[in-house]
Motif scaffolding. Sequence first.
Motif, short mmCIF file in Angstrom:
data_model
loop_
_atom_site.label_atom_id
_atom_site.label_comp_id
_atom_site.label_asym_id
_atom_site.label_seq_id
_atom_site.Cartn_x
_atom_site.Cartn_y
_atom_site.Cartn_z
N MET A 1 0.85 -1.19 0.00
CA MET A 1 0.00 0.00 0.00
C MET A 1 0.88 1.24 0.00
N SER A 2 0.65 2.15 -0.90
CA SER A 2 1.47 3.36 -0.97
C SER A 2 0.97 4.38 0.06
N PRO A 3 1.90 5.22 0.56
CA PRO A 3 1.51 6.21 1.56
C PRO A 3 0.59 7.27 0.95
N PRO A 4 -0.20 7.93 1.79
CA PRO A 4 -1.08 8.98 1.26
C PRO A 4 -0.26 10.14 0.71
N ARG A 5 -0.81 10.86 -0.23
CA ARG A 5 -0.14 12.04 -0.82
C ARG A 5 -0.38 13.29 0.01
N ALA A 6 -1.31 13.20 0.96
CA ALA A 6 -1.60 14.32 1.86
C ALA A 6 -2.20 13.75 3.14
N VAL A 7 -1.98 14.46 4.24
CA VAL A 7 -2.63 14.11 5.50
C VAL A 7 -3.43 15.33 5.95
N ARG A 8 -4.47 15.05 6.67
CA ARG A 8 -5.37 16.10 7.14
C ARG A 8 -5.09 16.37 8.62
N ILE A 9 -5.02 17.63 8.99
CA ILE A 9 -4.92 18.00 10.40
C ILE A 9 -6.28 17.69 11.02
N VAL A 10 -6.28 16.96 12.15
CA VAL A 10 -7.54 16.45 12.68
C VAL A 10 -8.19 17.34 13.75
N GLY A 11 -7.49 18.34 14.27
CA GLY A 11 -8.11 19.18 15.29
C GLY A 11 -7.52 20.57 15.35
N GLY A 12 -8.18 21.45 16.10
CA GLY A 12 -7.67 22.79 16.32
C GLY A 12 -8.04 23.76 15.21
N GLN A 13 -7.32 24.89 15.17
CA GLN A 13 -7.67 25.98 14.25
C GLN A 13 -7.50 25.63 12.77
N TRP A 14 -6.65 24.66 12.44
CA TRP A 14 -6.46 24.27 11.04
C TRP A 14 -7.09 22.92 10.73
N LYS A 15 -8.06 22.53 11.53
CA LYS A 15 -8.75 21.25 11.33
C LYS A 15 -9.18 21.13 9.87
N ARG A 28 6.48 8.15 6.40
CA ARG A 28 5.23 7.51 6.76
C ARG A 28 4.57 8.40 7.81
N PRO A 29 3.64 9.26 7.38
CA PRO A 29 3.03 10.17 8.35
C PRO A 29 2.20 9.41 9.39
N THR A 30 2.14 9.97 10.58
CA THR A 30 1.33 9.39 11.66
C THR A 30 -0.13 9.32 11.21
N PRO A 31 -0.74 8.14 11.30
CA PRO A 31 -2.15 8.00 10.88
C PRO A 31 -3.08 8.94 11.67
N ASP A 32 -4.14 9.39 10.99
CA ASP A 32 -5.11 10.29 11.63
C ASP A 32 -5.59 9.75 12.97
N ARG A 33 -5.95 8.48 12.99
CA ARG A 33 -6.51 7.89 14.21
C ARG A 33 -5.51 7.92 15.36
#
Length: 191
Positions: A1-15, A28-33
């Motif tokens: 499985m290839s890594p995501p091309r973007a990750v989403r900030i999950v909380g705060g002002q830039w959610k 390998r970015p830290t998974p959202d969960r």
Amino acid sequence: MSPPRAVRIVGGQWKRSLLPVADKPGLRPTPDRLRETLFNWLGQDLDGWRVLDAFAGSGALGFEAASRGAAEVTLLEQDADLVRSLNASRERLKASTLRVQRADALAWMKGAPAASFELVLLDPPFAAGLGERALAAAARLLVPSGLVYLEAGEAYSGAVPTPLQPWRSGRVGAVHAALWQHATPTDESAP
């Protein structure tokens, strides 16, 4: 499985803001969960905290801390392309509390002033075997009661520096996470 091309900030002002993820070996970015779990452990508000994201990569952990009110966030990254990407994200989000430095994380932490951070985030490349050395370098940077977080491909079994006590741990998929707190001596004369 290839890594995501973007990750989403999950909380705060830039959610919901996206951070690009470069196609780099070992990135390998830290998974959202897992980020959500970490910031539930820490509390959602990091107002006034000084945070170090020592192996920044995509910057997901550091930007998440800044999004949740950290007063100062330092991101360390050795790769020049990733440093440019982190700076572009910082400018796009107008993240004035966030500072990006091109540096070897272990060398930088060894030379940084002691007791400088409330939180140190460690997510070194899993294959590099840096967990134990990174944890030792990070421990001296914590203020009393400060926290250090470590991600790894397996449960951490190395030496834990003396001032650190286990606080929380968990796993999301193949990623193991542990959080230690800098123990403060109890004052026996206190009521």
